[in-house]
Write an enzyme that holds these catalytic residues in place. Structure first.
Site, PDB file in Angstrom:
ATOM      1  N   HIS A   1     -36.604  -5.643 -33.027  1.00 32.40           N
ATOM      2  CA  HIS A   1     -36.011  -7.040 -32.976  1.00 32.40           C
ATOM      3  C   HIS A   1     -35.789  -7.726 -34.068  1.00 32.40           C
ATOM      4  O   HIS A   1     -34.666  -8.365 -34.404  1.00 32.40           O
ATOM      5  CB  HIS A   1     -37.250  -7.669 -32.211  1.00 32.40           C
ATOM      6  CG  HIS A   1     -36.623  -9.076 -31.508  1.00 32.40           C
ATOM      7  ND1 HIS A   1     -37.315  -9.975 -30.885  1.00 32.40           N
ATOM      8  CD2 HIS A   1     -35.632  -9.717 -31.655  1.00 32.40           C
ATOM      9  CE1 HIS A   1     -36.815 -11.236 -30.563  1.00 32.40           C
ATOM     10  NE2 HIS A   1     -35.467 -10.849 -31.127  1.00 32.40           N
TER      11      HIS A   1
ATOM     12  N   HIS B   1     -39.708  -3.893 -29.135  1.00 32.76           N
ATOM     13  CA  HIS B   1     -40.376  -5.322 -29.273  1.00 32.76           C
ATOM     14  C   HIS B   1     -41.856  -5.261 -29.256  1.00 32.76           C
ATOM     15  O   HIS B   1     -42.593  -4.125 -28.962  1.00 32.76           O
ATOM     16  CB  HIS B   1     -40.003  -6.217 -27.968  1.00 32.76           C
ATOM     17  CG  HIS B   1     -38.595  -6.282 -27.999  1.00 32.76           C
ATOM     18  ND1 HIS B   1     -37.961  -7.441 -28.583  1.00 32.76           N
ATOM     19  CD2 HIS B   1     -37.549  -5.712 -27.296  1.00 32.76           C
ATOM     20  CE1 HIS B   1     -36.607  -7.524 -28.331  1.00 32.76           C
ATOM     21  NE2 HIS B   1     -36.399  -6.491 -27.571  1.00 32.76           N
TER      22      HIS B   1
ATOM     23  N   CYS C   1     -41.296  -8.925 -35.291  1.00 27.56           N
ATOM     24  CA  CYS C   1     -41.259  -8.000 -34.058  1.00 27.56           C
ATOM     25  C   CYS C   1     -40.584  -6.701 -34.194  1.00 27.56           C
ATOM     26  O   CYS C   1     -39.391  -6.976 -34.598  1.00 27.56           O
ATOM     27  CB  CYS C   1     -41.032  -8.635 -33.008  1.00 27.56           C
ATOM     28  SG  CYS C   1     -40.779  -7.887 -31.396  1.00 27.56           S
TER      29      CYS C   1
ATOM     30  N   LYS D   1     -38.124 -13.134 -37.097  1.00 30.56           N
ATOM     31  CA  LYS D   1     -38.962 -12.367 -36.186  1.00 30.56           C
ATOM     32  C   LYS D   1     -39.553 -11.269 -37.037  1.00 30.56           C
ATOM     33  O   LYS D   1     -38.774 -10.506 -38.138  1.00 30.56           O
ATOM     34  CB  LYS D   1     -38.357 -11.760 -35.160  1.00 30.56           C
ATOM     35  CG  LYS D   1     -37.577 -12.797 -34.047  1.00 30.56           C
ATOM     36  CD  LYS D   1     -38.541 -13.224 -32.988  1.00 30.56           C
ATOM     37  CE  LYS D   1     -37.662 -14.351 -32.250  1.00 30.56           C
ATOM     38  NZ  LYS D   1     -38.471 -14.972 -31.489  1.00 30.56           N
TER      39      LYS D   1
ATOM     40  N   TYR E   1     -37.101  -7.371 -20.866  1.00 33.69           N
ATOM     41  CA  TYR E   1     -37.315  -5.886 -21.387  1.00 33.69           C
ATOM     42  C   TYR E   1     -37.250  -4.973 -20.191  1.00 33.69           C
ATOM     43  O   TYR E   1     -37.611  -5.271 -19.116  1.00 33.69           O
ATOM     44  CB  TYR E   1     -38.856  -5.698 -21.945  1.00 33.69           C
ATOM     45  CG  TYR E   1     -39.231  -6.727 -22.962  1.00 33.69           C
ATOM     46  CD1 TYR E   1     -38.639  -6.920 -24.091  1.00 33.69           C
ATOM     47  CD2 TYR E   1     -40.489  -7.526 -22.707  1.00 33.69           C
ATOM     48  CE1 TYR E   1     -39.118  -7.851 -25.004  1.00 33.69           C
ATOM     49  CE2 TYR E   1     -40.959  -8.526 -23.697  1.00 33.69           C
ATOM     50  CZ  TYR E   1     -40.045  -8.710 -24.700  1.00 33.69           C
ATOM     51  OH  TYR E   1     -40.554  -9.699 -25.749  1.00 33.69           O
TER      52      TYR E   1
END
Length: 182
Positions: free
Chosen positions: A118, A12, A127, A125, A41
């Protein structure tokens, strides 16, 4: 979490500008402000390459809807342009070295896991703003290959069909070659 249940190591980004060196405690605070139990996380890598622990590895994370029970997550500080809220590959070489070392260690603990970003689970996303699987499989310790993985990710997000292959030169040196289909 049982180590055999972990199928993914998910990379991420904090989606912060490069000058903002966020820590695990900063992200923990942000996540608690959202009503979460704690940081989602399992680890955070600061801009200088410092690895900070997040949620314990034996606890289910909160980082990718639908796969938290079969994944562990690591977050890189950065990922956003300094001038505007736009995704950017702006991680430091120190961060990428520590990311690789951490994934290497986690794969020993979670041998059935594979590396993903991600974005691999949520196409809305970007990411972590690079193709994490491709980077892990090809990058070794070459920062230019990391940047190439980020560029390929950007092209794929733009809808282009990009293929990357690792090749070996007659000298034995490995190099990356990519092409855009169509």
């Amino acid at each position: 979490m049982n180590s055999k249940d972990v199928k993914y190591i998910v990379v991420h980004c904090a989606y912060t500008p490069p000058a903002m060196d966020v820590s695990a405690s900063d992200i923990d605070r942000w996540h608690r402000e959202k009503g979460w139990l704690m940081i989602g996380y399992h680890a955070v890598i600061k801009r200088d390459g410092t690895l900070e622990k997040g949620r314990p590895l034996n606890k289910v994370g909160a980082h990718v809807r639908g796969i938290n029970s079969k994944s562990v997550g690591i977050c890189l500080a950065g990922g956003m342009m300094a001038s505007q809220p736009t995704p950017e590959f702006n991680y430091t070489e120190e961060q990428m070295i520590v990311l690789r070392e951490t994934i290497d260690d986690w794969l020993k603990a979670f041998p059935s896991a594979r590396v993903a970003g991600h974005t691999d689970f949520d196409k809305k996303k970007t990411c972590p703003n690079f193709d994490a699987r491709l980077w892990y499989e090809t990058a070794q310790s070459n920062y230019n290959v990391w940047r190439l993985a980020a560029e390929i990710h950007r092209l794929r997000m733009a809808g282009l069909d990009v293929v990357m292959r690792m090749k070996k030169a007659p000298s034995g040196a490995r190099y990356a070659e990519y092409s855009i289909a169509g």
